[in-house]
Design an enzyme around this catalytic site. Sequence first.
Site, PDB file in Angstrom:
ATOM      1  CB  VAL A   1     -10.524   3.148 -12.468  1.00 26.12           C
ATOM      2  CG1 VAL A   1     -11.658   3.877 -13.150  1.00 26.12           C
ATOM      3  CG2 VAL A   1     -10.951   2.599 -11.115  1.00 26.12           C
ATOM      4  CE1 TYR A   2      -9.895   7.442 -15.031  1.00 28.05           C
ATOM      5  CE2 TYR A   2      -7.783   8.504 -15.343  1.00 28.05           C
ATOM      6  CZ  TYR A   2      -9.115   8.560 -14.970  1.00 28.05           C
ATOM      7  OH  TYR A   2      -9.667   9.750 -14.536  1.00 28.05           O
TER       8      TYR A   2
ATOM      9  CG  ASP B   1      -8.024  10.025  -6.264  1.00 30.47           C
ATOM     10  OD1 ASP B   1      -8.789  10.474  -7.131  1.00 30.47           O
ATOM     11  OD2 ASP B   1      -7.492  10.735  -5.392  1.00 30.47           O
TER      12      ASP B   1
ATOM     13  CB  THR C   1      -2.343  -0.221 -14.582  1.00 29.50           C
ATOM     14  OG1 THR C   1      -2.139  -0.150 -13.152  1.00 29.50           O
ATOM     15  CG2 THR C   1      -1.133   0.318 -15.317  1.00 29.50           C
TER      16      THR C   1
ATOM     17  CG  ASP D   1      -1.796   1.137   1.405  1.00 25.47           C
ATOM     18  OD1 ASP D   1      -2.661   1.100   2.287  1.00 25.47           O
ATOM     19  OD2 ASP D   1      -1.665   2.102   0.623  1.00 25.47           O
TER      20      ASP D   1
HETATM   21  N1  APR Z   1      -1.361   1.495  -3.038  1.00 22.88           N
HETATM   22  C1  APR Z   1      -0.716   1.278  -4.207  1.00 22.88           C
HETATM   23  N2  APR Z   1      -1.338   1.023  -5.367  1.00 22.88           N
HETATM   24  C2  APR Z   1      -2.682   0.974  -5.324  1.00 22.88           C
HETATM   25  C3  APR Z   1      -3.444   1.191  -4.154  1.00 22.88           C
HETATM   26  C4  APR Z   1      -2.719   1.466  -2.971  1.00 22.88           C
HETATM   27  N3  APR Z   1      -3.324   1.689  -1.803  1.00 22.88           N
HETATM   28  N4  APR Z   1      -4.770   1.078  -4.464  1.00 22.88           N
HETATM   29  C5  APR Z   1      -4.826   0.782  -5.774  1.00 22.88           C
HETATM   30  N5  APR Z   1      -3.577   0.714  -6.291  1.00 22.88           N
HETATM   31  C6  APR Z   1      -3.163   0.414  -7.647  1.00 22.88           C
HETATM   32  C7  APR Z   1      -4.122  -0.340  -8.529  1.00 22.88           C
HETATM   33  O1  APR Z   1      -4.118  -1.731  -8.205  1.00 22.88           O
HETATM   34  C8  APR Z   1      -3.508  -0.054  -9.880  1.00 22.88           C
HETATM   35  O2  APR Z   1      -2.409  -0.925 -10.090  1.00 22.88           O
HETATM   36  O3  APR Z   1      -2.975   1.644  -8.327  1.00 22.88           O
HETATM   37  C9  APR Z   1      -2.966   1.378  -9.724  1.00 22.88           C
HETATM   38  C10 APR Z   1      -3.810   2.454 -10.404  1.00 22.88           C
HETATM   39  O4  APR Z   1      -5.189   2.099 -10.324  1.00 22.88           O
HETATM   40  P1  APR Z   1      -6.327   3.194  -9.940  1.00 22.88           P
HETATM   41  O5  APR Z   1      -6.154   3.597  -8.541  1.00 22.88           O
HETATM   42  O6  APR Z   1      -7.632   2.613 -10.366  1.00 22.88           O
HETATM   43  O7  APR Z   1      -5.961   4.469 -10.843  1.00 22.88           O
HETATM   44  P2  APR Z   1      -6.183   4.716 -12.410  1.00 22.88           P
HETATM   45  O8  APR Z   1      -6.242   3.446 -13.179  1.00 22.88           O
HETATM   46  O9  APR Z   1      -5.137   5.727 -12.774  1.00 22.88           O
HETATM   47  O10 APR Z   1      -7.623   5.369 -12.484  1.00 22.88           O
HETATM   48  C11 APR Z   1      -7.800   6.653 -11.960  1.00 22.88           C
HETATM   49  O11 APR Z   1      -9.640   5.942 -10.649  1.00 22.88           O
HETATM   50  O12 APR Z   1      -9.647   6.046  -8.388  1.00 22.88           O
HETATM   51  C12 APR Z   1     -10.088   6.688  -9.511  1.00 22.88           C
HETATM   52  O13 APR Z   1     -10.191   9.000  -8.899  1.00 22.88           O
HETATM   53  C13 APR Z   1      -9.470   8.046  -9.657  1.00 22.88           C
HETATM   54  O14 APR Z   1     -10.893   8.604 -11.477  1.00 22.88           O
HETATM   55  C14 APR Z   1      -9.574   8.240 -11.136  1.00 22.88           C
HETATM   56  C15 APR Z   1      -9.264   6.843 -11.675  1.00 22.88           C
END
Ligand code: APR
Length: 176
Positions: free
Chosen positions: A127-128, A41, A125, A17
């Site tokens: 949600v996006y 986020d 990688t 994390d």
């Molecule tokens: N620590 C490290 N990595 C994390 C954590 C954490 N606590 N939580 C999630 N991840 C990882 C995910 O597993 C993935 O590998 O972060 C990476 C990016 O995934 P997302 O958080 O979904 O971000 P993204 O793909 O850039 O999408 C952004 O999602 O959360 C919303 O507000 C955000 O709308 C924006 C979108």
Amino acid sequence: MVIDNAVRSRIRLELGDITRLSVDAIINAANSSLLGGGGVDGAIHRAAGPELLAECRALGGCPPGEARLTRGYRLPAGHVIHTVGPIWRGGEAGEAGILANCYRSCLAIAQDQRFGAIAFPAIATGVYGFPREAAARIAVAEVLRHLAEHEIPATVIFACFDEATREAYRAALGTD
Ligand code: APR
């Protein structure tokens, strides 16, 4: 790709994390509103507390590929660098260039602020939907390029939330 050992030694892969890392700055994979969301986020805002959202509100958003700096508040990290990755639309909409710009923008802030250690999640990688292997190659290429030319930051951590992501970075670094 031949990676200089001195540069490679400044990159670390950590499974876990990102909100727990005590570094100068952690990077947040935000959306363009900068008003929070799910994934990393959501985790960062939960751990940092409400002051982070208050500071983000004042920033007025962030375009994809750019980055904005805030304090870290209740996080062990001193600061958060918020960047907005590309939403994956199949790869023909400039997604790779936007993702590369995310890393460059964050590294430029780290250098400007003289941060010694920063940690990136796997931007875009989740949600996006950006394919993690291609994203890891872009992340590694941009970080190596920066570290080869600059002493700051001294250390870059790729914080991998799952084993598949760590494997993608290992492959991108050529260290299986
Ligand atoms: N620590 C490290 N990595 C994390 C954590 C954490 N606590 N939580 C999630 N991840 C990882 C995910 O597993 C993935 O590998 O972060 C990476 C990016 O995934 P997302 O958080 O979904 O971000 P993204 O793909 O850039 O999408 C952004 O999602 O959360 C919303 O507000 C955000 O709308 C924006 C979108």
